[in-house]
Design a protein around this motif. Structure first.
Motif, mmCIF file in Angstrom:
data_model
loop_
_atom_site.group_PDB
_atom_site.id
_atom_site.type_symbol
_atom_site.label_atom_id
_atom_site.label_comp_id
_atom_site.label_asym_id
_atom_site.label_seq_id
_atom_site.Cartn_x
_atom_site.Cartn_y
_atom_site.Cartn_z
ATOM 1 N N ASP A 272 0.789 -11.562 -4.332
ATOM 2 C CA ASP A 272 0.519 -11.559 -5.776
ATOM 3 C C ASP A 272 0.181 -10.165 -6.303
ATOM 4 O O ASP A 272 0.330 -9.907 -7.498
ATOM 5 C CB ASP A 272 -0.639 -12.508 -6.102
ATOM 6 N N VAL A 273 -0.290 -9.293 -5.430
ATOM 7 C CA VAL A 273 -0.682 -7.938 -5.858
ATOM 8 C C VAL A 273 -0.024 -6.897 -4.950
ATOM 9 O O VAL A 273 -0.578 -5.828 -4.719
ATOM 10 C CB VAL A 273 -2.218 -7.787 -5.843
ATOM 11 N N LEU A 274 1.164 -7.217 -4.471
ATOM 12 C CA LEU A 274 1.791 -6.388 -3.449
ATOM 13 C C LEU A 274 2.058 -4.968 -3.946
ATOM 14 O O LEU A 274 1.812 -3.986 -3.233
ATOM 15 C CB LEU A 274 3.095 -7.036 -2.980
ATOM 16 N N LEU A 275 2.551 -4.825 -5.185
ATOM 17 C CA LEU A 275 2.855 -3.504 -5.723
ATOM 18 C C LEU A 275 1.586 -2.663 -5.835
ATOM 19 O O LEU A 275 1.547 -1.506 -5.400
ATOM 20 C CB LEU A 275 3.531 -3.635 -7.087
ATOM 21 N N GLU A 276 0.540 -3.249 -6.408
ATOM 22 C CA GLU A 276 -0.724 -2.526 -6.544
ATOM 23 C C GLU A 276 -1.298 -2.171 -5.179
ATOM 24 O O GLU A 276 -1.847 -1.081 -4.979
ATOM 25 C CB GLU A 276 -1.733 -3.368 -7.338
ATOM 26 N N TYR A 277 -1.178 -3.093 -4.223
ATOM 27 C CA TYR A 277 -1.706 -2.860 -2.886
ATOM 28 C C TYR A 277 -0.988 -1.688 -2.222
ATOM 29 O O TYR A 277 -1.613 -0.845 -1.570
ATOM 30 C CB TYR A 277 -1.544 -4.127 -2.048
ATOM 31 N N ALA A 278 0.328 -1.638 -2.396
ATOM 32 C CA ALA A 278 1.094 -0.533 -1.822
ATOM 33 C C ALA A 278 0.673 0.800 -2.427
ATOM 34 O O ALA A 278 0.571 1.818 -1.732
ATOM 35 C CB ALA A 278 2.588 -0.766 -2.039
ATOM 36 N N VAL A 279 0.397 0.782 -3.735
ATOM 37 C CA VAL A 279 -0.013 2.017 -4.411
ATOM 38 C C VAL A 279 -1.356 2.503 -3.873
ATOM 39 O O VAL A 279 -1.525 3.672 -3.525
ATOM 40 C CB VAL A 279 -0.093 1.798 -5.938
ATOM 41 N N VAL A 280 -2.327 1.602 -3.779
ATOM 42 C CA VAL A 280 -3.660 2.034 -3.361
ATOM 43 C C VAL A 280 -3.701 2.409 -1.882
ATOM 44 O O VAL A 280 -4.588 3.164 -1.459
ATOM 45 C CB VAL A 280 -4.721 0.950 -3.660
ATOM 46 N N ARG A 281 -2.756 1.913 -1.099
ATOM 47 C CA ARG A 281 -2.750 2.237 0.321
ATOM 48 C C ARG A 281 -2.005 3.540 0.620
ATOM 49 O O ARG A 281 -2.045 4.028 1.740
ATOM 50 C CB ARG A 281 -2.120 1.093 1.130
ATOM 51 N N ASP A 282 -1.339 4.097 -0.379
ATOM 52 C CA ASP A 282 -0.688 5.394 -0.179
ATOM 53 C C ASP A 282 -1.708 6.489 -0.489
ATOM 54 O O ASP A 282 -2.169 6.605 -1.630
ATOM 55 C CB ASP A 282 0.525 5.532 -1.107
ATOM 56 N N VAL A 284 -1.672 9.778 -0.876
ATOM 57 C CA VAL A 284 -1.345 10.807 -1.868
ATOM 58 C C VAL A 284 -1.420 10.225 -3.278
ATOM 59 O O VAL A 284 -2.038 10.807 -4.182
ATOM 60 C CB VAL A 284 0.047 11.398 -1.594
ATOM 61 N N THR A 285 -0.806 9.058 -3.466
ATOM 62 C CA THR A 285 -0.826 8.409 -4.776
ATOM 63 C C THR A 285 -2.253 8.035 -5.182
ATOM 64 O O THR A 285 -2.664 8.241 -6.331
ATOM 65 C CB THR A 285 0.062 7.159 -4.768
ATOM 66 N N SER A 286 -3.012 7.495 -4.232
ATOM 67 C CA SER A 286 -4.386 7.091 -4.539
ATOM 68 C C SER A 286 -5.235 8.284 -4.961
ATOM 69 O O SER A 286 -6.020 8.194 -5.905
ATOM 70 C CB SER A 286 -5.017 6.412 -3.317
ATOM 71 N N ALA A 287 -5.061 9.399 -4.258
ATOM 72 C CA ALA A 287 -5.842 10.589 -4.607
ATOM 73 C C ALA A 287 -5.510 11.063 -6.008
ATOM 74 O O ALA A 287 -6.400 11.448 -6.784
ATOM 75 C CB ALA A 287 -5.577 11.691 -3.583
ATOM 76 N N ARG A 288 -4.236 11.024 -6.359
ATOM 77 C CA ARG A 288 -3.827 11.449 -7.709
ATOM 78 C C ARG A 288 -4.413 10.513 -8.767
ATOM 79 O O ARG A 288 -4.920 10.971 -9.804
ATOM 80 C CB ARG A 288 -2.298 11.443 -7.801
ATOM 81 N N LEU A 289 -4.386 9.223 -8.514
ATOM 82 C CA LEU A 289 -4.907 8.265 -9.485
ATOM 83 C C LEU A 289 -6.427 8.383 -9.620
ATOM 84 O O LEU A 289 -6.972 8.199 -10.716
ATOM 85 C CB LEU A 289 -4.515 6.846 -9.077
ATOM 86 N N ARG A 290 -7.117 8.683 -8.535
ATOM 87 C CA ARG A 290 -8.558 8.852 -8.623
ATOM 88 C C ARG A 290 -8.926 10.050 -9.495
ATOM 89 O O ARG A 290 -9.930 10.024 -10.215
ATOM 90 C CB ARG A 290 -9.165 8.999 -7.226
ATOM 91 N N THR A 291 -8.124 11.102 -9.445
ATOM 92 C CA THR A 291 -8.408 12.256 -10.311
ATOM 93 C C THR A 291 -8.186 11.907 -11.779
ATOM 94 O O THR A 291 -8.826 12.479 -12.657
ATOM 95 C CB THR A 291 -7.529 13.464 -9.936
ATOM 96 N N VAL A 292 -7.284 10.978 -12.042
ATOM 97 C CA VAL A 292 -7.035 10.560 -13.429
ATOM 98 C C VAL A 292 -8.231 9.803 -13.986
ATOM 99 O O VAL A 292 -8.672 10.030 -15.113
ATOM 100 C CB VAL A 292 -5.760 9.694 -13.500
ATOM 101 N N ILE A 293 -8.759 8.865 -13.172
ATOM 102 C CA ILE A 293 -9.774 7.955 -13.699
ATOM 103 C C ILE A 293 -11.194 8.457 -13.512
ATOM 104 O O ILE A 293 -12.115 8.024 -14.222
ATOM 105 C CB ILE A 293 -9.617 6.563 -13.041
ATOM 106 N N SER A 294 -11.429 9.382 -12.600
ATOM 107 C CA SER A 294 -12.794 9.811 -12.288
ATOM 108 C C SER A 294 -13.547 10.387 -13.490
ATOM 109 O O SER A 294 -14.767 10.202 -13.583
ATOM 110 C CB SER A 294 -12.793 10.812 -11.131
ATOM 111 N N PRO A 295 -12.894 11.075 -14.445
ATOM 112 C CA PRO A 295 -13.666 11.581 -15.596
ATOM 113 C C PRO A 295 -14.312 10.484 -16.445
ATOM 114 O O PRO A 295 -15.234 10.760 -17.216
ATOM 115 C CB PRO A 295 -12.615 12.348 -16.407
ATOM 116 N N LEU A 296 -13.833 9.245 -16.312
ATOM 117 C CA LEU A 296 -14.427 8.147 -17.081
ATOM 118 C C LEU A 296 -15.611 7.514 -16.366
ATOM 119 O O LEU A 296 -16.282 6.647 -16.932
ATOM 120 C CB LEU A 296 -13.381 7.047 -17.352
ATOM 121 N N ALA A 297 -15.871 7.912 -15.115
ATOM 122 C CA ALA A 297 -16.877 7.223 -14.307
ATOM 123 C C ALA A 297 -18.243 7.203 -14.968
ATOM 124 O O ALA A 297 -18.974 6.220 -14.875
ATOM 125 C CB ALA A 297 -16.962 7.876 -12.928
#
Length: 366
Positions: A272-282, A284-297
């Motif tokens: 049910d969440v296979l695409l999202e799971y693949a993204v978070v398990r990569d 390089v991709t996860s590190a890039r996404l964390r830099t996007v969202i971290s300023p909102l923390a």
């Protein structure tokens, strides 16, 4: 006759507030949750007796007297005679104990341990008096400890391993609103038969269902929903005995993704969440996404606004209504989100990027 009839001023009940020693007096909202309504006077009497116990432990630094423990048992019997359930009484005492311990931890931290000990004794006396076997509480504690060790991947002794199945289905539940662990544990007791193992963990529960009993998962989930009064998010993951810790982590990740991507409570699996799971398990991709969202923390307002947008499929009218703000206020917050993250939530690319970034952060914190 009530449990207090033989004592002076026995009909007097505290109406709220705090007593001088820092002990929280039972507030009305605790009693409002008691069902049936006819059992509420008995619940008030039970809490009044418990208050006396905590007051003694705090003010005198003394242990509970046999007479006090006897009155707790009588009060528990009066509660069940009025139509209340034993697990509801235990839940009531657990919620009250949590309030007391929270207050004591601030005012008199050196008395926390005695209060916790007293709380355990009170619940045991209550359950014994209301018909639950005296061995139920220690057996429950041992079972919960075993489940926690299994999901953490800790080594077990040979005799412990001998009692386990070769394969399980890991069921992890997460509730929209917290459910007291005592209440969840009592509920899970009803399903601990023929090899099923469960324990409250975090903001939900983990149940290890032997593979041969997979048919019992649906009734278990129905019971969790009906008895807690709310539908949980649940994830179901098959796992061999040696891989229970991995299976539990996968189930927790699935739930974190389901919640972060605004899926409604229900039953989910990895597909049910296979695409999202693949993204978070990569990585390089996860590190890039964390830099996007971290300023909102550190900005709860903007983060909550983004969560509302995701829940409402980025429908501004619905999101503004859910947040109880004007559309112009929402538009201002959306501009701020874009300025901080570099992503416009109102574009397809921005919406996907921010949703994925929130999912990555949710899994990282699960």
């Amino acid at each position: 006759m009530t449990v207090l009839d033989d004592r002076p001023n026995s009909r007097t009940r505290p109406q709220g507030g705090r007593v001088g020693d820092g002990l929280a007096v039972p507030p009305d909202e605790l009693l409002a949750d008691v069902t049936p309504a006819a059992a509420r006077p008995a619940a008030a009497a039970l809490l009044h007796e418990v208050t006396g116990v905590y007051r003694r432990v705090l003010a005198e630094g003394a242990s509970i007297t046999p007479a006090q423990r006897a009155r707790i048992r009588v009060a528990g019997q009066a509660f069940t005679a009025a139509g209340g359930a034993a697990d509801a009484a235990a839940d009531l005492l657990g919620r009250f104990a949590a309030r007391v311990i929270g207050a004591v931890a601030v005012d008199r931290p050196n008395r926390v341990a005695p209060v916790v000990h007293a709380a355990h004794l009170l619940v045991r006396d209550l359950l014994t008096a209301t018909g639950e076997p005296a061995a139920a509480v220690p057996a429950r504690e041992a079972r919960c400890a075993l489940v926690q060790r299994l999901v953490r991947g800790e080594p077990l002794a040979p005799d412990e391993l001998a009692g386990l199945e070769d394969d399980y289905v890991v069921v992890v539940a997460r509730f929209p609103q917290p459910v007291p662990h005592d209440r969840l544990a009592a509920l899970l007791d009803e399903h601990h038969d023929d090899g099923m193992l469960g324990a409250p963990i975090g903001d939900g529960a983990v149940v290890l269902v032997p593979g041969r009993l997979e048919r019992r998962i649906a009734p278990l989930l129905d019971a969790l929903a009906s008895r807690s009064g709310q539908a949980p998010w649940t994830a179901v993951v098959p796992a061999a005995r040696a891989a229970l810790a991995t299976g539990c982590q996968e189930a927790k990740d699935v739930l974190a993704l389901a919640v972060a991507t605004a899926r409604p409570p229900g039953r989910y699996c990895l597909d049910d969440v296979l695409l999202e799971y693949a993204v978070v398990r990569d990585p390089v991709t996860s590190a890039r996404l964390r830099t996007v969202i971290s300023p909102l923390a550190g900005n709860e307002v903007l983060r909550g606004t983004l969560e509302a947008l995701i829940r409402t499929d980025f429908n501004r009218t619905v999101a503004a209504r859910e947040l109880f703000i004007h559309r112009s206020t929402l538009d201002y917050r959306i501009r701020r989100i874009e300025e901080i993250t570099g992503q416009n939530p109102l574009t397809g690319r921005g919406a996907h990027m921010l949703t994925a970034a929130m999912a990555v952060q949710a899994v990282a914190g699960s």
